[in-house]
Design a protein around this motif. Structure first.
Motif, PDB file in Angstrom:
ATOM      1  N   LYS A 189       0.846  -1.192   0.000  1.00 48.26           N
ATOM      2  CA  LYS A 189       0.000   0.000   0.000  1.00 48.26           C
ATOM      3  C   LYS A 189       0.887   1.250   0.000  1.00 48.26           C
ATOM      4  O   LYS A 189       2.007   1.233   0.531  1.00 48.26           O
ATOM      5  CB  LYS A 189      -0.916   0.029   1.224  1.00 48.26           C
ATOM      6  N   ALA A 190       0.391   2.318  -0.592  1.00 49.03           N
ATOM      7  CA  ALA A 190       1.166   3.560  -0.682  1.00 49.03           C
ATOM      8  C   ALA A 190       1.478   4.108   0.705  1.00 49.03           C
ATOM      9  O   ALA A 190       0.656   4.012   1.633  1.00 49.03           O
ATOM     10  CB  ALA A 190       0.403   4.596  -1.499  1.00 49.03           C
ATOM     11  N   GLU A 191       2.662   4.664   0.828  1.00 50.20           N
ATOM     12  CA  GLU A 191       3.101   5.253   2.095  1.00 50.20           C
ATOM     13  C   GLU A 191       2.075   6.269   2.584  1.00 50.20           C
ATOM     14  O   GLU A 191       1.609   7.147   1.835  1.00 50.20           O
ATOM     15  CB  GLU A 191       4.458   5.932   1.897  1.00 50.20           C
ATOM     16  N   GLY A 192       1.708   6.164   3.844  1.00 51.81           N
ATOM     17  CA  GLY A 192       0.771   7.111   4.430  1.00 51.81           C
ATOM     18  C   GLY A 192      -0.688   6.787   4.191  1.00 51.81           C
ATOM     19  O   GLY A 192      -1.573   7.472   4.718  1.00 51.81           O
ATOM     20  N   LEU A 193      -0.973   5.779   3.402  1.00 49.42           N
ATOM     21  CA  LEU A 193      -2.352   5.346   3.113  1.00 49.42           C
ATOM     22  C   LEU A 193      -3.247   6.536   2.742  1.00 49.42           C
ATOM     23  O   LEU A 193      -4.257   6.820   3.401  1.00 49.42           O
ATOM     24  CB  LEU A 193      -2.945   4.591   4.309  1.00 49.42           C
ATOM     25  N   PRO A 194      -2.919   7.252   1.668  1.00 43.28           N
ATOM     26  CA  PRO A 194      -3.676   8.454   1.313  1.00 43.28           C
ATOM     27  C   PRO A 194      -5.100   8.126   0.857  1.00 43.28           C
ATOM     28  O   PRO A 194      -5.373   7.039   0.337  1.00 43.28           O
ATOM     29  CB  PRO A 194      -2.868   9.045   0.159  1.00 43.28           C
ATOM     30  N   ASP A 195      -6.004   9.082   1.040  1.00 46.88           N
ATOM     31  CA  ASP A 195      -7.370   8.930   0.552  1.00 46.88           C
ATOM     32  C   ASP A 195      -7.370   8.673  -0.950  1.00 46.88           C
ATOM     33  O   ASP A 195      -6.499   9.167  -1.687  1.00 46.88           O
ATOM     34  CB  ASP A 195      -8.195  10.189   0.842  1.00 46.88           C
ATOM     35  N   TYR A 196      -8.382   7.927  -1.406  1.00 45.36           N
ATOM     36  CA  TYR A 196      -8.533   7.672  -2.834  1.00 45.36           C
ATOM     37  C   TYR A 196      -9.994   7.351  -3.116  1.00 45.36           C
ATOM     38  O   TYR A 196     -10.603   6.519  -2.441  1.00 45.36           O
ATOM     39  CB  TYR A 196      -7.653   6.506  -3.290  1.00 45.36           C
ATOM     40  N   THR A 197     -10.540   8.029  -4.115  1.00 43.97           N
ATOM     41  CA  THR A 197     -11.913   7.768  -4.538  1.00 43.97           C
ATOM     42  C   THR A 197     -11.890   7.265  -5.968  1.00 43.97           C
ATOM     43  O   THR A 197     -11.538   8.012  -6.885  1.00 43.97           O
ATOM     44  CB  THR A 197     -12.779   9.040  -4.450  1.00 43.97           C
ATOM     45  N   PRO A 198     -12.225   5.995  -6.202  1.00 47.34           N
ATOM     46  CA  PRO A 198     -12.201   5.466  -7.570  1.00 47.34           C
ATOM     47  C   PRO A 198     -13.334   6.030  -8.400  1.00 47.34           C
ATOM     48  O   PRO A 198     -14.332   6.536  -7.861  1.00 47.34           O
ATOM     49  CB  PRO A 198     -12.372   3.959  -7.364  1.00 47.34           C
ATOM     50  N   PRO A 199     -13.217   5.986  -9.728  1.00 43.24           N
ATOM     51  CA  PRO A 199     -14.331   6.404 -10.584  1.00 43.24           C
ATOM     52  C   PRO A 199     -15.584   5.594 -10.260  1.00 43.24           C
ATOM     53  O   PRO A 199     -15.514   4.446  -9.804  1.00 43.24           O
ATOM     54  CB  PRO A 199     -13.822   6.085 -11.997  1.00 43.24           C
TER      55      PRO A 199
END
Length: 562
Positions: free
Chosen positions: A230-240
């Motif tokens: 998983k990306a460092e820091g577990l950033p927010d992400y909203t998929p399409p």
């Protein structure tokens, strides 16, 4: 049992540089709980697989991939593993597994087992220890526990959504009864994600690999191979909004396809290289395109990666040509075979999917109230033609149990019979994958169509399953089963897996036409019949009418005196 044919096949597939068996193999996926039930409890098992090895030898496949059979609470049909080094009693014992491997190897058939490294069951001893140990412990460091946001930690650490619907985080109750940390689960809440930055996790899976390799397995299909890091820091992400559930359409998703995952597979590659023969790592990696997928199969990493862009391609000649070209170019550039697939346990069966009349994102499934239900006769015609295209392509190919019978998706399952976590976590908005997992039919007149002697079946089988049963098809030269057997026999005889594709012009934009060695393949994906050139017909997916190739039909022709 070893026949002359088996001995010949074993010799052909023997290890030699550039000709490893997995480069051209046709691999048959067994979903054990739905293949054959030897105990009568309604769930398929390992002895059931062993009992049907001669049928698989007769079909002509080179290897079997078994979906998970390890110890599990079965919250997600075995993809929630509680003990990676044992067989769940539902499927038998380690002795049953060893017998199956020995019997398969005696027939020249190799065995690939499913490995689930992204997450474990919440009943795994590690996760139970993590719950008991508390924040900051070495036990919790094996998973992705985090403090919540908000004044009292009442909000999840980020906005990630589960593949199965709903949030990807669950908050626990600490040993003292207080609300505590949250843990990440990209799938069901019963499937906590491992933290693959932890060396203890990596070492544990090295041991798992060696455990099964020592028992003689020929390789591993790696579940969610693109999801471990998983990306460092577990950033927010909203998929399409219309994104497929397992990814594969977007770039830079913080939990899919992170660069660090390649170090894991380089490590695993070295472990497999310690063992004699050609062992294989096959990646389930849903990625945006062939070039990204090819990164998983560079010479020091995995050996195969499922070609999901190919699986997801619509029934359109121009689009298929582009995907095939991209695949052959990208995979050959890293010295790997293209690995073709049309169906598996996670997608709508291609005998239905290719005839859908509305959009259906991967993972949503089809049910009684779905819009755009498939047209059955169109679906079967296209499925047979699509298989004729796929099995003539250079590289390796995977078949999903029952597709050789022409099985469609089971659509009209009652709500109270459904078991896929997707159905429950989406509150019935997504039907999920039960429709492609219904136990397959062996005998038209037997209880449960020969799946189980008692008539028990963990998912109900449609009434029309009788017409698809193997015993109905085995002696019918026009059946889908006979068609598959013919294709696999010709594919092996003409060594199409080692061949080279040459596109043929002059057939129009709605036709797929190519030559591989001395076999010419023509498939009509248009709306009108086409004139078929003269040639010796080796196999055809449907009747040829007055010298014309009908719509949704494919043919193999022998050329150059073959």
């Amino acid at each position: 049992m070893t026949s002359p044919e088996t001995a010949e096949r074993t010799d052909v597939l023997s290890s030699r540089p550039g000709a490893e068996w997995w480069r051209t193999a046709v691999i048959y996926q067994i979903y054990p709980r739905s293949f054959a039930d030897s105990s009568g409890d309604g769930v398929g098992d390992l002895p059931g697989v062993t009992a049907h090895l001669d049928d698989l030898l007769d079909l002509g496949v080179d290897a079997l991939w078994l979906s998970p059979f390890q110890r599990s609470p079965q919250k997600d049909a075995g993809y929630d593993v509680a003990d990676y080094c044992d067989v769940d009693p539902l499927f038998g014992t380690l002795a049953d597994f060893d017998e199956m491997v020995a019997e398969a190897h005696g027939r020249g058939i190799r065995i690939i087992v499913d490995l689930v490294p992204n997450h474990s069951s919440d009943q795994h001893e590690w996760f139970q220890s993590a719950l008991a140990a508390g924040p900051g412990s070495v036990e919790r460091a094996r998973y992705l526990f985090r403090e919540g946001k908000g004044e009292h930690g009442e909000l999840p650490p980020n906005n990630w959504e589960s593949v199965f619907g709903g949030p990807a985080w669950t908050r626990i109750i600490e040993a003292d009864g207080s609300l505590g940390q949250w843990y990440l689960h990209l799938f069901d809440s019963s499937q906590p994600d491992f933290d693959w930055s932890n060396e203890e996790v990596r070492e544990a899976f090295r041991d798992v690999l060696r455990f099964w390799l020592d028992r003689g397995v020929d390789g591993f299909r790696v579940d969610v191979a693109h999801g471990l890091i998983k990306a460092e820091g577990l950033p927010d992400y909203t998929p399409p909004e219309d994104a497929a559930s397992m990814g594969g359409e977007e770039e830079d998703v913080p939990y899919w396809g992170q660069a660090g995952v390649h170090d894991v597979y380089r490590d695993w590659h070295r472990i497999l290289a310690e063992y004699p023969g050609d062992r294989v790592l096959a990646a389930e990696a849903w990625l945006p395109d062939a070039d990204k997928t090819a990164l998983w199969v560079r010479p020091d990493e995995m050996h195969q990666a499922f070609n999901f862009p190919y699986l997801q391609t619509e029934w359109d000649a121009a689009t298929l040509r582009v995907v095939i070209d991209d695949s052959l170019r990208a995979f050959s550039a890293v010295g790997a075979p293209s690995t073709w697939v049309l169906s598996n346990h996670d997608v709508v069966r291609h005998a239905s999917r290719l005839a859908l009349t509305a959009e259906n994102p991967q993972g949503y499934g089809i049910g009684p109230d779905s819009i755009g239900r498939p047209i059955p006769d169109v679906g079967l015609r296209r499925a047979r033609a699509a298989t004729a295209i796929m099995l003539a392509l250079p590289g390796s190919a995977y078949l999903y149990q029952g597709e050789e019978l022409g099985l469609p998706e089971a659509i009209d399952l009652p709500d109270d019979a459904r078991q896929d976590p997707t159905w429950f976590r989406s509150n019935g908005e997504r039907y999920g994958r039960d429709g492609c997992r219904v136990p397959i039919p062996w005998s038209a007149s037997a209880p449960a169509y020969g799946f189980s002697a008692t008539g028990a079946s963990w998912l109900p089988q449609p009434a029309e399953w009788a017409s698809f049963a193997r015993d109905v098809q085995v002696s019918d030269p026009d059946s889908t089963l006979s068609f598959y057997r013919a294709l696999l026999r010709v594919r092996r005889t003409h060594e199409l897996g080692f061949g080279t594709l040459e596109w043929l012009d002059g057939f129009g934009p709605d036709v797929i036409a190519f030559r591989n060695g001395n076999v010419t393949v023509i498939a009509n994906l248009g709306s009108t019949p086409i004139v078929l050139p003269h040639g010796n017909v080796i196999a055809t997916s449907g009747p040829i009418v007055d010298g014309d190739l009908p719509v949704d039909t494919a043919v193999w022709l022998a050329t150059d005196g073959a």
